[in-house]
Design an enzyme around this catalytic site. Structure first.
Site, PDB file in Angstrom:
ATOM      1  N   LYS A  38      32.342  10.697   9.837  1.00  0.00           N
ATOM      2  CA  LYS A  38      33.435  11.623   9.346  1.00  0.00           C
ATOM      3  C   LYS A  38      33.779  12.470  10.529  1.00  0.00           C
ATOM      4  O   LYS A  38      33.079  12.686  11.667  1.00  0.00           O
ATOM      5  CB  LYS A  38      32.861  12.596   8.068  1.00  0.00           C
ATOM      6  CG  LYS A  38      31.519  13.196   8.735  1.00  0.00           C
ATOM      7  CD  LYS A  38      31.505  14.614   9.425  1.00  0.00           C
ATOM      8  CE  LYS A  38      30.322  15.555   9.760  1.00  0.00           C
ATOM      9  NZ  LYS A  38      30.436  16.205  11.169  1.00  0.00           N
ATOM     10  N   PRO A  69      28.371   6.577  17.225  1.00  0.00           N
ATOM     11  CA  PRO A  69      27.478   6.886  18.160  1.00  0.00           C
ATOM     12  C   PRO A  69      26.441   8.096  17.491  1.00  0.00           C
ATOM     13  O   PRO A  69      26.728   8.592  16.504  1.00  0.00           O
ATOM     14  CB  PRO A  69      28.521   7.831  18.948  1.00  0.00           C
ATOM     15  CG  PRO A  69      29.793   6.965  18.875  1.00  0.00           C
ATOM     16  CD  PRO A  69      29.728   6.699  17.350  1.00  0.00           C
ATOM     17  N   ALA A 120      23.992  11.216  17.330  1.00  0.00           N
ATOM     18  CA  ALA A 120      24.039  12.795  17.961  1.00  0.00           C
ATOM     19  C   ALA A 120      25.189  13.239  18.184  1.00  0.00           C
ATOM     20  O   ALA A 120      25.359  13.863  19.315  1.00  0.00           O
ATOM     21  CB  ALA A 120      22.741  13.024  18.593  1.00  0.00           C
ATOM     22  N   GLY A 137      28.134  14.316  16.187  1.00  0.00           N
ATOM     23  CA  GLY A 137      28.770  15.180  15.406  1.00  0.00           C
ATOM     24  C   GLY A 137      29.737  14.372  14.376  1.00  0.00           C
ATOM     25  O   GLY A 137      30.481  14.846  13.779  1.00  0.00           O
ATOM     26  N   SER A 187      23.612  10.545   8.663  1.00  0.00           N
ATOM     27  CA  SER A 187      23.965  10.710   7.165  1.00  0.00           C
ATOM     28  C   SER A 187      24.513   9.454   6.419  1.00  0.00           C
ATOM     29  O   SER A 187      24.323   9.193   5.452  1.00  0.00           O
ATOM     30  CB  SER A 187      24.879  11.916   7.109  1.00  0.00           C
ATOM     31  OG  SER A 187      24.476  12.935   7.607  1.00  0.00           O
ATOM     32  N   ASP A 199      25.230  16.642   4.863  1.00  0.00           N
ATOM     33  CA  ASP A 199      26.362  15.781   5.106  1.00  0.00           C
ATOM     34  C   ASP A 199      26.512  14.591   4.089  1.00  0.00           C
ATOM     35  O   ASP A 199      27.154  13.618   4.193  1.00  0.00           O
ATOM     36  CB  ASP A 199      26.619  15.176   6.544  1.00  0.00           C
ATOM     37  CG  ASP A 199      27.023  16.379   7.479  1.00  0.00           C
ATOM     38  OD1 ASP A 199      27.462  17.519   6.895  1.00  0.00           O
ATOM     39  OD2 ASP A 199      26.957  16.423   8.538  1.00  0.00           O
TER      40      ASP A 199
END
Ligand code: C5P
Length: 311
Positions: A14, A105, A107, A109, A114, A147
């Site tokens: 996301k 990828p 870590a 963001g 999630s 998330d």
């Protein structure tokens, strides 16, 4: 007794096209108004027979350990916790082998962890035949992380509370992005903590509540990339850049490559560059792959559906 066939599910990454962060709550979370957009980068979780739980992780950025940028291969992985939670909820033994194949990828963001948890819930619900109700899966997802409910739902959704209360919203059409991952991973709590410090020190305004998402919601309904670009908000961008000053150069590189607008995705360090159309995204991805700022560059589109079984 026959051995059940393996079941696979995938879930998307996301981008938060709006991330308004309110003050720190007593429970250690921040009140959010966020708009999630699921994009076409997927992790896959395959589940099969097992005696107890076992977990293997392969693909993008995998290894062992627990720091940002590493995917734990043990019970601290959200996938493992998702399996234990569903088994307990459904009253079935937690017996399964779990295999995660990552293209999101780590870590970054992009809610990769999630996505893995959401795909695990969907795959195991089918594999164990637990037939959990949608509301129950969403409730389990919320317990796993802020998330995770959105990773189940996908598409475009407004997130409130700590981000776990999701309401689908309307988008007029596809949006096209280039995701550039700059340097090593960033820890989400560290970025929220830096935001609190910057607000306490007067380096950032200290709002009474999260910025509402009306402008970005209107732009999504209208469907014009330029309007969406003008409406993007991320309150975690300043603290992410404060912890990782090189992110500013990455944002500049994406803007220079012709992005309609750029922002940090979630808590970073991924830079999300909005493109005017699909062709522009492909051209921008090719250019950004060559500038030496990003370790990974991907052209993606969204909205795409949330976690679902693979045929
Ligand atoms: O919910 P999740 O486990 O993804 O959150 C990770 C961390 O990010 C939390 O422990 C908290 O430090 C921070 N966070 C927050 N406010 C939110 C969501 C996450 O402060 N709304």
């Amino acid at each position: 007794m026959t051995t059940p066939d393996p079941v696979a599910a995938r879930a998307p990454a996301k981008v938060n096209v709006h991330l308004g962060v309110g003050p720190l709550r007593a429970d250690g979370f921040h009140e959010l108004h966020t708009v999630y957009l699921a994009v076409s980068l997927f992790d896959t979780v395959t589940v099969g027979p097992g005696d107890g739980l076992s977990l293997s992780v392969s693909g993008e950025g995998t290894g062992t350990g627990s720091g940002p940028g590493l995917v734990p291969g043990d019970r601290t992985n959200l996938v493992w916790r998702a399996a234990e939670l569903l088994a307990r909820h459904a009253g079935v033994p937690a017996d399964a082998s779990l295999a995660v194949t990552k293209t999101i990828p780590v870590a970054a963001g992009l809610a990769g962890g999630s996505a893995d948890a959401a795909a695990t819930l969907v795959a195991l619900d089918a594999f164990w035949g637990t037939r959990a109700r949608r509301e129950d899966l969403l409730d389990l997802a919320a317990r796993l992380g802020s998330d995770v409910p959105f990773s189940l739902v996908g598409g475009v959704a407004l997130g409130t509370g700590r981000g776990e209360q999701v309401t689908p919203v309307l988008a007029a059409g596809a949006t096209h992005w280039v995701l550039g991952i700059a340097g090593e991973g960033l820890s989400t709590p560290a970025v929220y903590g830096e935001l609190d410090r910057m607000r306490a020190a007067g380096r950032l305004p200290d709002p009474a509540g999260p910025v509402p998402a009306e402008a970005v919601l209107a732009a999504l309904r209208g469907g014009a990339a330029a309007d969406l670009g003008a409406a993007l908000v991320n309150d975690l961008q300043a603290p992410a850049c404060s912890l990782r000053p090189d992110l500013r150069r990455a944002l500049r590189a994406a803007a220079d490559a012709g992005a309609t607008a750029v922002l940090v995705s979630g808590s970073g360090p991924t830079v999300a560059a909005l493109a005017a159309d699909e062709g522009a995204a492909v051209r921008m991805a090719a250019e950004l792959a060559g500038v030496g700022v990003f370790r990974t560059v991907r052209a993606v589109t969204g909205p795409v559906p949330g976690a679902r079984l693979l045929a």
